[in-house]
Write a protein that holds these residues in place. Structure first.
Motif, PDB file in Angstrom:
ATOM      1  N   PRO A 172       0.866  -1.324   0.376  1.00  0.00           N
ATOM      2  CA  PRO A 172       0.104   0.223   0.436  1.00  0.00           C
ATOM      3  C   PRO A 172       0.863   1.085  -0.133  1.00  0.00           C
ATOM      4  CG  PRO A 172       0.243  -0.758   2.289  1.00  0.00           C
ATOM      5  CD  PRO A 172       0.704  -1.897   1.281  1.00  0.00           C
ATOM      6  N   SER A 173       2.045   0.915   0.174  1.00  0.00           N
ATOM      7  CA  SER A 173       3.280   2.530   0.467  1.00  0.00           C
ATOM      8  C   SER A 173       3.600   2.615  -0.529  1.00  0.00           C
ATOM      9  CB  SER A 173       3.946   2.184   1.611  1.00  0.00           C
ATOM     10  OG  SER A 173       4.350   1.410   0.904  1.00  0.00           O
ATOM     11  N   VAL A 174       3.296   2.118  -1.618  1.00  0.00           N
ATOM     12  CA  VAL A 174       4.566   2.022  -3.213  1.00  0.00           C
ATOM     13  C   VAL A 174       2.995   2.418  -3.853  1.00  0.00           C
ATOM     14  CG1 VAL A 174       5.912   0.699  -4.820  1.00  0.00           C
ATOM     15  CG2 VAL A 174       5.714   0.109  -2.525  1.00  0.00           C
ATOM     16  N   ARG A 175       3.174   3.495  -4.574  1.00  0.00           N
ATOM     17  CA  ARG A 175       2.745   4.374  -5.850  1.00  0.00           C
ATOM     18  C   ARG A 175       2.537   3.768  -6.943  1.00  0.00           C
ATOM     19  NH1 ARG A 175       2.663  10.872  -6.077  1.00  0.00           N
ATOM     20  NH2 ARG A 175       1.455  10.120  -7.635  1.00  0.00           N
ATOM     21  N   ARG A 176       1.330   3.123  -7.486  1.00  0.00           N
ATOM     22  CA  ARG A 176       1.911   2.243  -9.228  1.00  0.00           C
ATOM     23  C   ARG A 176       0.935   3.025 -10.584  1.00  0.00           C
ATOM     24  NH1 ARG A 176       3.440  -2.687  -8.772  1.00  0.00           N
ATOM     25  NH2 ARG A 176       4.067  -3.431  -6.814  1.00  0.00           N
ATOM     26  N   GLN A 177       1.121   2.783 -11.129  1.00  0.00           N
ATOM     27  CA  GLN A 177       0.556   3.805 -12.505  1.00  0.00           C
ATOM     28  C   GLN A 177      -0.578   2.965 -13.094  1.00  0.00           C
ATOM     29  OE1 GLN A 177       3.043   3.669 -15.475  1.00  0.00           O
ATOM     30  NE2 GLN A 177       4.544   5.175 -14.614  1.00  0.00           N
ATOM     31  N   ASP A 178      -1.258   4.059 -13.029  1.00  0.00           N
ATOM     32  CA  ASP A 178      -2.915   2.905 -13.993  1.00  0.00           C
ATOM     33  C   ASP A 178      -2.743   3.079 -15.088  1.00  0.00           C
ATOM     34  OD1 ASP A 178      -5.109   1.786 -14.126  1.00  0.00           O
ATOM     35  OD2 ASP A 178      -6.299   3.068 -12.777  1.00  0.00           O
ATOM     36  N   PRO A 179      -2.734   2.038 -15.795  1.00  0.00           N
ATOM     37  CA  PRO A 179      -2.592   2.476 -17.629  1.00  0.00           C
ATOM     38  C   PRO A 179      -3.933   3.349 -17.910  1.00  0.00           C
ATOM     39  CG  PRO A 179      -1.163   0.869 -16.640  1.00  0.00           C
ATOM     40  CD  PRO A 179      -1.881   0.784 -15.526  1.00  0.00           C
ATOM     41  N   GLY A 180      -4.667   2.147 -17.205  1.00  0.00           N
ATOM     42  CA  GLY A 180      -6.246   2.500 -18.075  1.00  0.00           C
ATOM     43  C   GLY A 180      -6.402   3.849 -18.000  1.00  0.00           C
ATOM     44  N   ALA A 181      -6.268   4.610 -16.578  1.00  0.00           N
ATOM     45  CA  ALA A 181      -6.485   5.988 -16.433  1.00  0.00           C
ATOM     46  C   ALA A 181      -5.456   6.471 -16.939  1.00  0.00           C
ATOM     47  CB  ALA A 181      -6.386   6.433 -14.220  1.00  0.00           C
ATOM     48  N   GLN A 182      -4.078   5.731 -17.447  1.00  0.00           N
ATOM     49  CA  GLN A 182      -3.529   7.161 -18.290  1.00  0.00           C
ATOM     50  C   GLN A 182      -4.159   7.493 -19.602  1.00  0.00           C
ATOM     51  OE1 GLN A 182       0.054   5.614 -17.395  1.00  0.00           O
ATOM     52  NE2 GLN A 182       0.176   6.873 -15.096  1.00  0.00           N
ATOM     53  N   THR A 183      -4.557   6.580 -20.372  1.00  0.00           N
ATOM     54  CA  THR A 183      -4.802   6.391 -21.619  1.00  0.00           C
ATOM     55  C   THR A 183      -5.819   6.877 -21.753  1.00  0.00           C
ATOM     56  OG1 THR A 183      -3.574   3.911 -21.876  1.00  0.00           O
ATOM     57  CG2 THR A 183      -5.451   4.824 -23.597  1.00  0.00           C
ATOM     58  N   ASN A 184      -6.678   6.671 -20.531  1.00  0.00           N
ATOM     59  CA  ASN A 184      -8.381   7.355 -20.771  1.00  0.00           C
ATOM     60  C   ASN A 184      -8.364   9.304 -20.885  1.00  0.00           C
ATOM     61  OD1 ASN A 184      -9.312   4.757 -21.783  1.00  0.00           O
ATOM     62  ND2 ASN A 184      -9.860   4.850 -19.814  1.00  0.00           N
ATOM     63  N   ARG A 185      -7.199   9.544 -20.541  1.00  0.00           N
ATOM     64  CA  ARG A 185      -6.745  10.795 -20.044  1.00  0.00           C
ATOM     65  C   ARG A 185      -7.351  11.869 -20.819  1.00  0.00           C
ATOM     66  NH1 ARG A 185      -2.016  13.320 -16.736  1.00  0.00           N
ATOM     67  NH2 ARG A 185      -1.353  12.780 -19.005  1.00  0.00           N
ATOM     68  N   ASP A 186      -8.516  12.659 -20.888  1.00  0.00           N
ATOM     69  CA  ASP A 186      -9.036  13.839 -22.074  1.00  0.00           C
ATOM     70  C   ASP A 186      -7.938  15.341 -22.108  1.00  0.00           C
ATOM     71  OD1 ASP A 186      -9.656  14.667 -20.488  1.00  0.00           O
ATOM     72  OD2 ASP A 186     -11.662  15.120 -20.606  1.00  0.00           O
ATOM     73  N   ARG A 187      -7.974  15.986 -22.372  1.00  0.00           N
ATOM     74  CA  ARG A 187      -7.320  17.431 -22.291  1.00  0.00           C
ATOM     75  C   ARG A 187      -7.191  18.046 -20.908  1.00  0.00           C
ATOM     76  NH1 ARG A 187      -4.135  21.007 -25.891  1.00  0.00           N
ATOM     77  NH2 ARG A 187      -4.540  23.150 -25.707  1.00  0.00           N
ATOM     78  N   LYS A 188      -8.964  18.320 -20.781  1.00  0.00           N
ATOM     79  CA  LYS A 188      -9.059  19.212 -19.682  1.00  0.00           C
ATOM     80  C   LYS A 188      -8.988  18.617 -18.298  1.00  0.00           C
ATOM     81  CE  LYS A 188     -13.851  19.771 -22.075  1.00  0.00           C
ATOM     82  NZ  LYS A 188     -14.998  19.918 -22.141  1.00  0.00           N
ATOM     83  N   THR A 189      -8.799  17.438 -18.197  1.00  0.00           N
ATOM     84  CA  THR A 189      -7.674  16.807 -17.128  1.00  0.00           C
ATOM     85  C   THR A 189      -6.532  16.535 -16.833  1.00  0.00           C
ATOM     86  OG1 THR A 189      -8.554  14.521 -18.114  1.00  0.00           O
ATOM     87  CG2 THR A 189      -9.883  15.083 -16.508  1.00  0.00           C
ATOM     88  N   SER A 190      -5.995  16.583 -18.534  1.00  0.00           N
ATOM     89  CA  SER A 190      -4.632  16.547 -18.100  1.00  0.00           C
ATOM     90  C   SER A 190      -3.672  17.451 -19.328  1.00  0.00           C
ATOM     91  CB  SER A 190      -4.088  15.581 -19.125  1.00  0.00           C
ATOM     92  OG  SER A 190      -4.416  16.155 -20.677  1.00  0.00           O
ATOM     93  N   VAL A 191      -4.763  18.363 -18.969  1.00  0.00           N
ATOM     94  CA  VAL A 191      -3.116  20.000 -19.443  1.00  0.00           C
ATOM     95  C   VAL A 191      -4.113  20.739 -18.616  1.00  0.00           C
ATOM     96  CG1 VAL A 191      -3.122  21.733 -21.847  1.00  0.00           C
ATOM     97  CG2 VAL A 191      -2.953  18.606 -21.643  1.00  0.00           C
ATOM     98  N   GLU A 192      -3.469  21.748 -18.036  1.00  0.00           N
ATOM     99  CA  GLU A 192      -3.821  23.167 -17.533  1.00  0.00           C
ATOM    100  C   GLU A 192      -2.614  24.672 -18.005  1.00  0.00           C
ATOM    101  OE1 GLU A 192      -4.720  25.114 -13.210  1.00  0.00           O
ATOM    102  OE2 GLU A 192      -4.144  23.104 -13.187  1.00  0.00           O
ATOM    103  N   ILE A 193      -3.726  25.310 -18.364  1.00  0.00           N
ATOM    104  CA  ILE A 193      -3.193  26.905 -19.084  1.00  0.00           C
ATOM    105  C   ILE A 193      -2.609  27.897 -17.594  1.00  0.00           C
ATOM    106  CG2 ILE A 193      -3.075  28.458 -20.159  1.00  0.00           C
ATOM    107  CD1 ILE A 193      -4.456  26.683 -22.812  1.00  0.00           C
ATOM    108  N   LYS A 194      -1.482  28.203 -17.243  1.00  0.00           N
ATOM    109  CA  LYS A 194      -1.494  28.952 -15.523  1.00  0.00           C
ATOM    110  C   LYS A 194      -0.522  30.264 -17.016  1.00  0.00           C
ATOM    111  CE  LYS A 194      -1.598  26.353 -12.174  1.00  0.00           C
ATOM    112  NZ  LYS A 194      -2.738  27.243 -11.402  1.00  0.00           N
ATOM    113  N   GLY A 195      -1.319  31.690 -16.208  1.00  0.00           N
ATOM    114  CA  GLY A 195      -0.772  32.803 -16.680  1.00  0.00           C
ATOM    115  C   GLY A 195       0.105  32.893 -16.074  1.00  0.00           C
TER     116      GLY A 195
END
Length: 208
Positions: A172-195
């Motif tokens: 439980p203390s080790v962080r693991r990747q979720d390939p399904g969640a990474q593949t299904n990401r869209d632009r709104k949840t993965s990219v944020e524009i900062k001024g």
């Protein structure tokens, strides 16, 4: 003449390297001597005209197995002094087994020298001018021994899956990747524009 000199030289190196693999006190040196023995054996295969087997010996054993041995020996903290405590106890049994193996090799060598190693009913496949060693081995392997070849592949696949299952531990203390969640990401949840203000930089809070 040159082939004879190369044969005796490579044979002597292979035998001496094999003895040093067993007698070397440092396990890292044992693995290095093992690599030298593999290279010498590959040279003997080249002299016999089996360049494909020589290539396999160098690529598979030297490039994979011996390097794996070397990394395992160097990374694991093994107490070799404790492992050698029972050396004298098992020495008589080891001598008997070594004597039996030596007797078998001598008997097989005598039979080969006398010409009784190959049966007259079964003619071994020999490379010709039209087909190289690789092509000849491929034809025999994928025609006469196809079922044995497939069975060996299945056994290796089962061993690989078993090794993965035995060594895979979910903590439980080790962080693991979720390939399904990474593949299904869209632009709104993965990219944020900062001024960002010119010359002010980006703070750690903004990066989070």
């Amino acid at each position: 003449m040159l082939q004879g000199i190369a044969f005796y030289l490579l044979s002597a190196v292979a035998v001496v390297s094999g003895l040093l693999v067993v007698t070397a006190r440092n396990p890292v040196h044992s693995v290095l001597w093992l690599i030298l023995a593999f290279f010498s054996s590959a040279g003997l295969f080249v002299l016999l005209g089996a360049e494909f087997l020589a290539m396999l010996l160098v690529v598979v054993y030297v490039g994979a197995v011996a390097v794996l041995f070397l990394f395992v020996v160097m990374m694991l903290d093994v107490d070799f002094v404790r492992l050698r405590e029972g050396y004298a106890t098992y020495l008589p049994l080891a001598a008997i087994v070594a004597g039996v193996l030596l007797a078998e090799m001598v008997m097989i060598s005598i039979v080969v020298v006398q010409g009784g190693a190959a049966s007259d009913a079964v003619a071994p496949a020999v490379a010709t001018a039209d087909a190289s060693n690789v092509e000849t081995i491929g034809r025999v392997l994928y025609t006469d021994y196809i079922y044995f070849f497939q069975a060996a592949g299945i056994v290796l696949l089962i061993a690989m899956i078993g090794a993965i299952v035995l060594t895979l531990r979910k903590k439980p203390s080790v962080r693991r990747q979720d390939p399904g969640a990474q593949t299904n990401r869209d632009r709104k949840t993965s990219v944020e524009i900062k001024g960002v203000v010119t010359g002010a930089g980006v703070t750690g809070e903004e990066l989070r």
